[in-house]
Scaffold this active site. Structure first.
Site, short mmCIF file in Angstrom:
data_model
loop_
_atom_site.label_atom_id
_atom_site.label_comp_id
_atom_site.label_asym_id
_atom_site.label_seq_id
_atom_site.Cartn_x
_atom_site.Cartn_y
_atom_site.Cartn_z
N MET A 1 75.18 118.35 45.38
CA MET A 1 74.90 118.29 43.93
C MET A 1 73.76 117.33 43.67
O MET A 1 73.65 116.30 44.32
CB MET A 1 76.16 117.82 43.21
CG MET A 1 76.10 118.03 41.74
SD MET A 1 77.71 118.31 41.00
CE MET A 1 78.43 116.71 41.02
N CYS A 2 72.91 117.68 42.75
CA CYS A 2 71.84 116.80 42.32
C CYS A 2 71.61 117.09 40.84
O CYS A 2 72.11 118.07 40.31
CB CYS A 2 70.53 117.10 43.05
SG CYS A 2 70.55 116.62 44.80
N GLY A 3 70.87 116.22 40.20
CA GLY A 3 70.54 116.45 38.80
C GLY A 3 69.03 116.55 38.65
O GLY A 3 68.28 115.82 39.29
N ARG A 32 75.65 113.53 38.61
CA ARG A 32 75.24 114.58 39.55
C ARG A 32 74.50 114.01 40.75
O ARG A 32 74.30 114.72 41.74
CB ARG A 32 74.35 115.62 38.87
CG ARG A 32 74.99 116.36 37.72
CD ARG A 32 74.13 117.54 37.31
NE ARG A 32 74.05 118.50 38.38
CZ ARG A 32 74.90 119.52 38.57
NH1 ARG A 32 75.87 119.71 37.73
NH2 ARG A 32 74.75 120.32 39.60
#
Lengths: 309, 227
Positions: A1-3, A32
């Site tokens: 997950m990343c933002g 995130r």
């Protein structure tokens, strides 16, 4: 997950607020990606100059007299502006390669974060709010910018593994997802002469687009062909000197929300990141389609909003 | 009408108050203001109450709903009404990925569009989408009805079990083992009822029905009553 967050201004009266708005969006995406954070910002550029953003783990000693020392090596005037672990150098245009070689000699520990006419990239390990504070991101101004909060899956949590990645002049890319053919593609691109600094999958994605554009593709065309040549999961947001693009892989399991008003185009991994933007209540809000290239530019020769696919 | 300010008073407080309502409650009407894209709004409710969310939400709005009616005056993020058991969830705007995933019962109405994987692994829920749905919708859907007044994306109903799919517009492609089927009288009746309950302005006769060709899983007609 990343933002991921991104903001492309159509109304330049918002330019003084760009850093402020992006920082708010970035910090909202902390859940995130709490490992590291970064921001690419397209601000002012001086005619005939190239900006290089550098990072060093020993900023104090490496940055002391850096402009002077590099100026001597290049036989030109160089200026520097230190911001925490980063410094922005201004060198005469066309001298980037010479400067890179000289830096490897005189300051072997510094890392090149970005280069371009207007692009600056700031990124570090740590919580997004701490990274933002360290560089005073909220005070930055510009025409467009892209930010990323990282939860690492594919390579180590280091400054160099943080996003955005810059692999060509004024180009940057951030990524949510993971690429599975990055090793073979990295070897291929290196053979083609593209400089890739890390073992990170995302940098290969960025280098791929740079390589395509080096060979004559527009950003839209490069993004289009990434759908065929990159294997894995990705939502990409990319920046160029005057453009801003978005593409998602055909499976599109990595989230994406976009909003457009007369004043801006905004991207967020989640709607939460967009809620404080001016006029968001009346914005056109939509989820970008899978395998579809979206691209906006400040260049007047093309329409301000176009779907390149 | 009870009003809860999510921004001021926090998510956990809201969900614990709403979850504490029983069938005998007099506080049957709730309004949630300032949702601002927050996740997990109005989840795990189990009482015949009405909750109106005034704005757009993030992930998993109205998940695991039983009995309650949740109305979102805005759009919702991924996983709205995931694993719903009963009750009604109405979305005025669009829904992101996997709306109504694994739902066992109740009615989910999306007045805008739904994106990919709408109704994935649905197990008895009814979903009515006024607009379009994205790719891989109703993947491995086991039971219930998915009604789409607009168009469907790629690979509709891949590896489908016994859910019924009704699409008024075009279907970009059908997934493995999903086929168009004859629309019989009983299907028109189901469809008419769902369209009316969902407030959709469409005629049952305008739809096509899709279902499982039953080649991928061990379907035996002798066991039909068990499905």
């Amino acid at each position: 997950m990343c933002g991921i967050v991104g903001l492309f201004l159509k109304d330049q009266s918002l330019a003084p607020e760009l850093g402020n708005m992006l920082t708010d969006m970035l910090i909202t995406m902390t859940d995130r990606g709490p490992d590291s954070a970064g921001i690419a910002i397209y601000g002012d550029g001086a005619q005939g100059k190239t900006k290089i953003t550098l990072q060093s783990p020993n900023a104090e000693s490496d940055f002391a007299n850096l402009a002077e020392d590099l100026g001597k090596s290049l036989g030109a005037t160089v200026t520097q502006n230190d911001i925490s672990t980063h410094t922005v150098l201004e060198i005469p245009a066309g001298q980037f390669e010479a400067a890179r070689d000289a830096l490897a000699e005189i300051r072997p520990d510094v890392r090149i974060m970005s280069r371009g006419d207007t692009l600056e990239i700031y990124k570090e390990v740590g919580l997004p709010k701490d990274v933002a504070e360290r560089f005073n991101l909220s005070g930055m101004t510009g025409t467009h910018g892209i930010g990323h909060t990282r939860m690492a899956t594919e390579s180590a949590v280091t400054t160099m593994g943080a996003h955005p990645f810059n692999t060509g002049s004024d180009q940057c890319l951030v990524h949510n997802g993971s690429l599975s053919n990055h090793n073979s593609l990295r070897r291929k691109l290196r053979r083609e002469g593209v400089v890739i600094q890390t073992e990170n999958d995302t940098e290969v994605g960025a280098a791929y687009l740079t390589w395509k554009m080096m060979n004559g593709a527009s950003l839209g065309e490069a993004l289009e062909s990434s759908l065929d040549d990159l294997d894995g999961f990705f939502t990409f947001v990319v920046g160029t000197k005057d453009g801003f693009g978005v593409v998602r892989d055909p499976i599109a399991c990595k989230p994406a929300v976009m909003a457009e008003t007369d004043q801006y185009v905004a991207f967020g991994s989640e709607y939460r990141a967009l809620v404080n933007l001016p006029g968001i209540e009346d914005a056109r809000v939509w989820e970008p389609e899978p395998a579809t290239v979206y691209f906006w530019t400040h260049n007047d020769s093309t329409t301000p909003s176009q779907k390149a696919a | 009408m009870q009003t809860y300010d999510l921004e001021a008073d926090g998510l956990r407080g809201m969900n614990s108050i709403l979850q504490a309502q029983s069938g005998e409650t007099n506080q049957t009407s709730w309004e949630i203001v300032n949702p601002k894209g927050s996740h997990a709004i109005a989840v795990g409710l189990d009482a015949p109450i009405e909750v109106t969310v005034k704005g757009s939400t993030g992930y998993y709005c109205a998940g695991m709903n039983q009995q309650a009616t949740v109305h979102v005056v805005g759009s919702v993020g991924p996983g709205v009404a995931e694993n719903m058991m009963s009750g009604t969830v109405i979305i005025d705007g669009d829904a992101s990925q996997y709306a109504g995933a694994t739902g066992h019962g109740g009615l989910l109405v999306i007045k805008g569009n739904a994106s990919s994987r709408c109704g994935i692994s649905m197990k008895g829920i009814d979903i009515v989408v006024h607009g379009n749905i994205g790719h891989m919708s109703a993947f491995m859907a086991q039971a219930g009805n998915l009604v789409v007044c607009g168009d469907a994306g790629d690979a509709l109903g891949d590896s489908l079990y016994e859910a019924r799919l009704f699409v008024r517009g075009s279907v970009k492609s059908l997934g493995a083992d999903c086929v168009e089927k004859e629309m019989r009288h009983e299907h028109l009746e189901i469809l008419a009822d769902l369209l009316e309950r969902a407030g959709a302005d469409a005629k049952p006769e305008e739809f096509k029905r899709y279902g499982s060709a039953r080649q991928l899983y061990n379907f035996d007609v002798d066991n039909a009553a068990a499905y």
